[in-house]
Design an enzyme around this catalytic site. Structure first.
Site, PDB file in Angstrom:
ATOM      1  N   GLY A  89      44.309  74.183  44.396  1.00  0.00           N
ATOM      2  CA  GLY A  89      45.083  72.869  43.936  1.00  0.00           C
ATOM      3  C   GLY A  89      45.332  72.879  42.513  1.00  0.00           C
ATOM      4  O   GLY A  89      45.796  73.357  41.647  1.00  0.00           O
ATOM      5  N   GLU A 110      39.856  80.393  36.548  1.00  0.00           N
ATOM      6  CA  GLU A 110      41.410  80.036  36.942  1.00  0.00           C
ATOM      7  C   GLU A 110      42.660  80.111  36.684  1.00  0.00           C
ATOM      8  O   GLU A 110      44.031  81.380  37.777  1.00  0.00           O
ATOM      9  CB  GLU A 110      42.248  78.397  37.637  1.00  0.00           C
ATOM     10  CG  GLU A 110      40.789  77.299  38.677  1.00  0.00           C
ATOM     11  CD  GLU A 110      40.779  75.990  38.656  1.00  0.00           C
ATOM     12  OE1 GLU A 110      40.439  75.408  39.147  1.00  0.00           O
ATOM     13  OE2 GLU A 110      41.338  75.803  37.788  1.00  0.00           O
TER      14      GLU A 110
HETATM   15  C1  5RP Z   1      39.312  72.514  39.291  1.00  0.00           C
HETATM   16  C2  5RP Z   1      40.926  72.066  39.929  1.00  0.00           C
HETATM   17  C3  5RP Z   1      41.390  71.894  40.312  1.00  0.00           C
HETATM   18  O1  5RP Z   1      42.515  71.977  41.402  1.00  0.00           O
HETATM   19  C4  5RP Z   1      42.811  70.064  40.532  1.00  0.00           C
HETATM   20  O2  5RP Z   1      41.339  69.714  39.857  1.00  0.00           O
HETATM   21  C5  5RP Z   1      42.429  69.367  41.587  1.00  0.00           C
HETATM   22  O3  5RP Z   1      41.306  69.063  42.526  1.00  0.00           O
HETATM   23  P1  5RP Z   1      41.379  68.670  43.989  1.00  0.00           P
HETATM   24  O4  5RP Z   1      42.526  69.118  45.375  1.00  0.00           O
HETATM   25  O5  5RP Z   1      40.365  67.772  44.363  1.00  0.00           O
HETATM   26  O6  5RP Z   1      42.517  67.102  44.120  1.00  0.00           O
HETATM   27  O7  5RP Z   1      41.890  72.313  38.848  1.00  0.00           O
HETATM   28  O8  5RP Z   1      40.041  73.041  38.273  1.00  0.00           O
END
Ligand code: 5RP
Length: 236
Positions: A89, A110
């Site tokens: 995400g 990530e």
């Molecule tokens: C975690 C991230 C997530 O991918 C990002 O915060 C998006 O989160 P969500 O899918 O809950 O909206 O970068 O570090």
């Protein structure tokens, strides 16, 4: 339907679609967050019902646990030289597929996992689209704890208008502590040039990694909107 519920449905649609890109034999990087959770759930379902044979690595402890619960094989990152695909995400996505990530404080792992991946796919609901990075979401910067005050001054000098240590909102008193035992500085800033800002922030002593994904960015996006899925592939 409430907006939050609608977003959950859109996140799920994006996660399920991206799971269809995964084939038996692949080495897969699992992202972090609520959208990636739908992907992981779907990969688990495909393993149980379609005998999908994959090995995975996770971008966070929480995704490792989710993957294991879904029945997936999740190995440490350093067991892999590279990955066939990674799916994750984002908090903001600009038209060039530059991202801000790190809402879950997982952006360091990530970025590592996506750098190792031949095909990094970002999945999101349409609320994550922005024309310019930094408009809605502060840039998360992972720092070793003793550098936090110094790094905040340096981030302000780079143009941040506000900078604060991310505090835990539930379960724990005090700062959020990352999987790497560090703090997160949320830096509100206009990211006019993602590549140079990503580099400049990472040059501050004590900074481990920041949440601007420009040097490492997806080659493909699956963005779910009320009218359907918008799939974008960057030219090779
Ligand atoms: C975690 C991230 C997530 O991918 C990002 O915060 C998006 O989160 P969500 O899918 O809950 O909206 O970068 O570090």
């Amino acid at each position: 339907m409430k907006q939050a519920d609608a977003n959950q449905d859109l996140k799920k649609a994006a996660g399920i679609r991206a799971a269809s890109f995964v084939q038996s034999g692949m080495r897969v990087g699992l992202g972090t967050g609520s959208t990636a959770a739908f992907l992981i759930e779907e990969l688990g379902r495909r393993k149980r019902e379609e005998n999908l044979q994959i090995v995975c690595t996770a971008t966070s402890f929480s995704s490792q646990v989710l993957g294991e619960k879904a029945g997936l094989t999740v190995l440490p990152i350093d067991q892999f030289d590279d990955l066939d695909i990674s799916i994750d995400g984002a908090d903001e996505i600009d038209p060039r597929l530059y991202l801000i990530k790190g809402g879950g404080a997982a952006h360091t792992r990530e970025k590592l996992v996506h750098a190792m991946s031949r095909r990094f796919v970002v999945i999101a609901d349409s609320s994550k689209r922005v024309q310019k990075l930094g408009v809605k979401f502060a840039v998360p910067v992972e720092v070793i704890p003793c550098s936090a005050r110094y790094a905040m001054r340096r981030l302000m000098a780079l143009g941040a208008t506000h900078c604060e240590i991310r505090m835990s909102k539930s379960g724990k008193d005090g700062p959020v502590v990352t999987d790497n035992a560090n703090f997160i500085l949320d830096s509100t800033m206009d990211v006019a040039d993602p590549i140079s800002m990503e580099t400049a922030i990472n040059c501050i002593p004590g900074v481990l990694e920041n949440g601007i994904f420009a040097s490492v960015r997806p080659v493909q996006a699956v963005i779910a909107e009320a009218g359907g899925l918008d799939e974008i592939t960057l030219p090779a």
